[in-house]
Each structure stands twice: as C-alpha cells, then as structure tokens.
Design an enzyme around this catalytic site. Structure first.
Site, PDB file in Angstrom:
ATOM      1  N   SER A 126       1.852  -1.072   0.023  1.00  0.00           N
ATOM      2  CA  SER A 126       0.275   0.244  -0.393  1.00  0.00           C
ATOM      3  C   SER A 126       0.597   0.909  -0.330  1.00  0.00           C
ATOM      4  O   SER A 126       1.805   1.111   1.012  1.00  0.00           O
ATOM      5  CB  SER A 126      -1.258  -0.272   1.354  1.00  0.00           C
ATOM      6  OG  SER A 126      -2.073   1.005   1.174  1.00  0.00           O
TER       7      SER A 126
ATOM      8  N   LYS B 157      -3.172   5.449  -2.701  1.00  0.00           N
ATOM      9  CA  LYS B 157      -3.820   5.838  -1.997  1.00  0.00           C
ATOM     10  C   LYS B 157      -3.905   7.393  -3.142  1.00  0.00           C
ATOM     11  O   LYS B 157      -3.033   7.951  -3.412  1.00  0.00           O
ATOM     12  CB  LYS B 157      -2.797   6.650  -0.836  1.00  0.00           C
ATOM     13  CG  LYS B 157      -2.492   5.813   0.145  1.00  0.00           C
ATOM     14  CD  LYS B 157      -4.384   5.036   0.706  1.00  0.00           C
ATOM     15  CE  LYS B 157      -3.455   3.797   1.722  1.00  0.00           C
ATOM     16  NZ  LYS B 157      -5.068   3.952   2.330  1.00  0.00           N
TER      17      LYS B 157
ATOM     18  N   ASP C 207      -6.925   3.393  -3.062  1.00  0.00           N
ATOM     19  CA  ASP C 207      -7.580   3.591  -2.050  1.00  0.00           C
ATOM     20  C   ASP C 207      -7.882   4.921  -2.066  1.00  0.00           C
ATOM     21  O   ASP C 207      -7.100   5.650  -1.270  1.00  0.00           O
ATOM     22  CB  ASP C 207      -6.247   3.094  -1.183  1.00  0.00           C
ATOM     23  CG  ASP C 207      -7.922   2.617   0.279  1.00  0.00           C
ATOM     24  OD1 ASP C 207      -9.023   3.173   0.394  1.00  0.00           O
ATOM     25  OD2 ASP C 207      -7.399   2.117   1.366  1.00  0.00           O
TER      26      ASP C 207
ATOM     27  N   GLU D 223     -11.107   1.741  -3.788  1.00  0.00           N
ATOM     28  CA  GLU D 223     -11.345   1.422  -2.115  1.00  0.00           C
ATOM     29  C   GLU D 223     -11.771   2.660  -1.710  1.00  0.00           C
ATOM     30  O   GLU D 223     -11.130   3.194  -1.890  1.00  0.00           O
ATOM     31  CB  GLU D 223     -10.329   0.864  -1.583  1.00  0.00           C
ATOM     32  CG  GLU D 223     -10.343   0.456  -0.544  1.00  0.00           C
ATOM     33  CD  GLU D 223      -8.782  -0.232   0.460  1.00  0.00           C
ATOM     34  OE1 GLU D 223      -7.935  -0.251   0.188  1.00  0.00           O
ATOM     35  OE2 GLU D 223      -9.006  -0.439   1.385  1.00  0.00           O
TER      36      GLU D 223
ATOM     37  N   ASP E 227     -13.747  -1.096   3.390  1.00  0.00           N
ATOM     38  CA  ASP E 227     -13.197  -1.059   4.407  1.00  0.00           C
ATOM     39  C   ASP E 227     -14.342  -0.115   5.444  1.00  0.00           C
ATOM     40  O   ASP E 227     -15.004  -0.853   6.205  1.00  0.00           O
ATOM     41  CB  ASP E 227     -11.698  -0.080   3.450  1.00  0.00           C
ATOM     42  CG  ASP E 227     -10.330   0.148   4.659  1.00  0.00           C
ATOM     43  OD1 ASP E 227     -11.013  -0.361   6.309  1.00  0.00           O
ATOM     44  OD2 ASP E 227     -10.044   0.247   4.574  1.00  0.00           O
TER      45      ASP E 227
ATOM     46  N   LYS F  99     -10.301  -6.243   7.714  1.00  0.00           N
ATOM     47  CA  LYS F  99      -9.571  -4.993   9.354  1.00  0.00           C
ATOM     48  C   LYS F  99     -10.381  -6.512  10.423  1.00  0.00           C
ATOM     49  O   LYS F  99     -11.348  -5.332  10.540  1.00  0.00           O
ATOM     50  CB  LYS F  99      -9.234  -3.775   9.274  1.00  0.00           C
ATOM     51  CG  LYS F  99      -8.635  -3.251   7.938  1.00  0.00           C
ATOM     52  CD  LYS F  99      -8.451  -1.874   7.902  1.00  0.00           C
ATOM     53  CE  LYS F  99      -7.373  -1.493   6.548  1.00  0.00           C
ATOM     54  NZ  LYS F  99      -7.875  -0.373   6.262  1.00  0.00           N
TER      55      LYS F  99
ATOM     56  N   GLY G 106      -4.112  -3.451   6.644  1.00  0.00           N
ATOM     57  CA  GLY G 106      -3.392  -3.196   7.393  1.00  0.00           C
ATOM     58  C   GLY G 106      -3.628  -2.308   7.611  1.00  0.00           C
ATOM     59  O   GLY G 106      -4.565  -1.211   7.347  1.00  0.00           O
TER      60      GLY G 106
HETATM   61  O1  OSB Z   1      -7.428   2.411   3.921  1.00  0.00           O
HETATM   62  O2  OSB Z   1      -6.792   0.914   4.601  1.00  0.00           O
HETATM   63  C1  OSB Z   1      -6.350   1.963   4.805  1.00  0.00           C
HETATM   64  C2  OSB Z   1      -3.402   2.541   6.338  1.00  0.00           C
HETATM   65  C3  OSB Z   1      -3.468   3.290   7.556  1.00  0.00           C
HETATM   66  C4  OSB Z   1      -5.070   3.553   7.615  1.00  0.00           C
HETATM   67  C5  OSB Z   1      -6.022   2.921   6.366  1.00  0.00           C
HETATM   68  C6  OSB Z   1      -5.414   2.272   5.373  1.00  0.00           C
HETATM   69  C7  OSB Z   1      -4.066   2.307   5.527  1.00  0.00           C
HETATM   70  C8  OSB Z   1      -3.522   1.347   4.468  1.00  0.00           C
HETATM   71  C9  OSB Z   1      -2.301   0.424   4.703  1.00  0.00           C
HETATM   72  O3  OSB Z   1      -3.475   1.408   3.862  1.00  0.00           O
HETATM   73  C10 OSB Z   1      -1.764  -0.635   4.382  1.00  0.00           C
HETATM   74  C11 OSB Z   1      -0.551  -1.403   5.339  1.00  0.00           C
HETATM   75  O4  OSB Z   1      -0.801  -1.315   6.436  1.00  0.00           O
HETATM   76  O5  OSB Z   1       0.378  -1.664   4.541  1.00  0.00           O
HETATM   77 MG    MG Z   2      -8.423   1.193   3.035  1.00  0.00          MG
END
Ligand code: OSB
Ligand code: MG
Length: 360
Positions: free
Chosen positions: A123, A151, A177, A202, A227, A251, A279
């Site tokens: 990510s 992102k 995302d 996402e 999510d 999650k 994550g």
């Molecule tokens: O939206 O998935 C998310 C990290 C912090 C808060 C929200 C998100 C994320 C990530 C990181 O996308 C995923 C990772 O732990 O590598």
């Molecule tokens: Mg997300």
C-alpha cells in the site's frame, strides 16, 4: 516509520502504538495490538480513546469473570458498550491468541486457517509527484509484491493512477484507495478510472454511506471495495442488500475482532464476494494477527500485509516478518500462539505510558 505514509486525510511519520500484554489465571500470556491511530482521521477512535475505553469499561468487563472460550468475548465485550470497536478488538483478538497459546496451537489453525503462505501487496501513500509514485510502483513489483495499491484523493488521482499504470504495465494488479475522500459531486469523474483497468477502487465515499457507494458501483466498471464502511457482519449484509459486485477489505481491528472478521469472511464466501486482508501499519504484533486471519480459505486477493522492513527500521518481534521474492509471507502454522517472540527490551525502551489491570 521508514517513510511517511500519506492518505487522503493525513500523514503518518511515526506511530505511538497501544500494545496489550494479556495473562490468564494460569500464567499463560500473549501480546496484542490496538490498531487505532493517534488522530481520528481514519476512524473516530484513537489510541487515547481506546486507552480510556479499555481502562474504564472493557478491561473490567473481561476481568470480572472467567471466559469459557474466546468466542464468548465478542458478546461479553459488546453488551452495553457502543462503538470502540478497535479497543474491543485489541482484547478480543488477544483472547484468541491466549487460547491458541494455551492449546499449544498456532493462531492460524485455531481460526480455521488453511494457507501455509499468504499473498502480499504493498500500500503506497500519496506521493509528491506521479513520477515518484511510478518509481515506487516499479520497485514494488520488482520486489515481488502481488498487488500495488495507491492512495488517492481529489486532485491527486487520475494523473497518479495513469503514471502507476504506465510504470507497471497493462496487466499488473493495481488498485486505488481513497479513504472516503470523495463526495457525490467530486466523484463524478471517477468513471474516468475505468480506462486504467484497476482491480478495484477502495472506499471512495463516506464510511456511513452505503447507498451512495451502491449507486456509484452501478455506474462504474471498476469494482468498489469497502473498507471503513464494513464494521460488522450486519453491515456486510446491508452491503449485500444493494446487490453483488462488491469486494471487501477485512481488518479484524476495525470490526471488533476475530469473531466478526471470521463471520464476515464466511458470509462473503457464501455470497461470492471476494475478500482480502487490510492493514493499519501494525507492528509485528498486530501483523501476526493479520497474517493468521489471511490464512483463511476465502482470502483470495493479496492483502496489505507487507514485511516488517517496509514499515520499521527495527520491528518489535523476532523473527521479523519477511516476504519472499514471489510476494508470499509464511504463516507460522507450526508455532504456538502468535508464532513470533516479542522483543521485550525494545518494547520497554519505547514505552511512554503503562497501566496494569488485574482481576478483582
Ligand atoms: O485504508 O487501508 C487503509 C493504513 C492506515 C489507515 C488506513 C489504511 C492504511 C493502509 C496501509 O492502506 C496498509 C498497510 O498496513 O500496509
Ligand atoms: Mg483502505
């Protein structure tokens, strides 16, 4: 953290992490992690609200009597306590790991996991320029990652996705995302994303807005993944009431723990909805929980489960989590409990606040 992580609602450069050490009446112990961040930019919860919720309500609740089996925790902790899902999850998931340690069984096996290895994606946060993002995408693919997630936010979307697609090639698994950054008005151009063959988009819209997500889904060729919106089995049923074609990011910390996470997994499996493991920039402790969950059979899409070195100069577990050159992380199925040792000295050195709670 080894590098800043920017999502549409804020940047994370270092993390103060809420860890719990849980011990049962026989002296068996384990560690768990609360996934909440320091600021309420992903969820209303923060580590400080979780601290309060555990200290005042959840801790006393679980310490007030014996727990026959970890499956009893979800109901016990939920009764009369609204919200605080991340705080609840830290205790509930710890209960499962404690049980696994007691039974001399891996957490993966206890949860019904079947996979020896789990497929891993990266990510990538919002970058300063499309060119920088393109370079990061290429190195991720070269390192073996099986999915690249980038992102996005209004003003940093099409150009960035175009650069990523260009760098990765037409067939590489790429997704975006938005972390709820769009509204009905700013989402109008999201149909332009269909040109880039994304695996999914996402959480474009607000967490509590299933209806507008469903309407958007029906206008896009790109599948919508939820999510933030998915906080329970019931909310997943609500999603299904708007038809099929969804993808779900699970999650466990966001849904109050493993009972709900496995329930969502099972529901999606029955309903033909693909799932993958999200994550929250966890330490090696929280990662152990995500890896165990992702070993369940219906986690068919690579998850956000990068190796320790992607996040930390030094993790707080031994061995650190690693990924092989084909993008797979090994599930410690033959080690009891979490399957990693906690580096207690390092945790002690990093500790800024501590509280001990005991059964009355
Ligand atoms: O939206 O998935 C998310 C990290 C912090 C808060 C929200 C998100 C994320 C990530 C990181 O996308 C995923 C990772 O732990 O590598
Ligand atoms: Mg997300």
């Amino acid at each position: 953290m080894v590098e800043p992580f920017a999502i549409s609602s804020g940047v994370t450069t270092s993390r103060r992490i809420f860890l719990l050490e849980l011990e049962d009446g026989d002296g068996v112990s384990t560690w768990s992690e609360c996934v909440a961040g320091e600021r309420p930019n992903y969820s209303a919860e923060t580590i400080d609200t979780a601290w309060w919720a555990i200290k005042e309500w959840i801790g006393p609740r679980v310490l007030s009597g014996s727990v026959p089996h970890p499956s009893a925790l979800h109901g016990r902790i939920g009764r009369g306590i609204r919200g605080h899902l991340m705080a609840r999850a830290a205790i509930e998931m710890g209960g499962w790991a404690l049980w696994a340690a007691r039974e001399d069984m891996s957490l993966s096996r206890l949860l019904g996991g079947t996979r020896e290895t789990v497929a891993t994606g990266i990510s990538l946060g919002i970058q300063e320029s499309p060119a920088i993002l393109a370079a990061k995408c290429q190195s991720a693919l070269a390192a073996g990652y099986r999915k690249v997630k980038i992102k996005i936010r209004p003003g940093a979307d099409i150009e960035f996705i175009a650069a990523a697609r260009d760098a990765l090639g037409r067939d590489a698994p790429l997704m975006a995302d938005a972390n709820s950054a769009y509204t009905q008005t700013t989402a109008e151009h999201l149909a332009d994303l269909d040109a880039f063959g994304l695996m999914m988009l996402e959480q474009p819209l607000a967490a509590d807005d299933l209806r507008r997500h469903a309407a958007l889904k029906d206008t896009l060729a790109t599948p919508i993944c939820l999510d933030e919106s998915i906080t329970s089995v019931e909310r997943t049923e609500d999603m299904l009431a708007f038809g099929g074609g969804w993808i779900v990011n699970i999650k466990p910390g966001r849904v109050g723990g493993f009972t709900a996470a496995v329930g969502i997994h099972d529901l999606c499996r029955r309903s033909g909805i693909p799932v993958w493991g999200g994550g929250m920039l966890e330490s090696g402790i929280g990662r152990a929980y995500n890896v165990a969950l992702a070993s369940l059979p219906h986690f068919t899409i690579p998850g956000d489960i990068s190796p320790s070195a992607r996040y930390w100069e030094h993790d707080i577990v031994t061995p650190e989590w690693t990924m092989d050159t084909t993008g797979m992380v090994t599930v410690p199925r033959d080690r009891p409990g979490l399957g990693v040792e906690i580096d207690i000295d390092r945790v002690e050195n990093l500790t800024v606040r501590r509280k001990v709670m005991r059964a009355p």
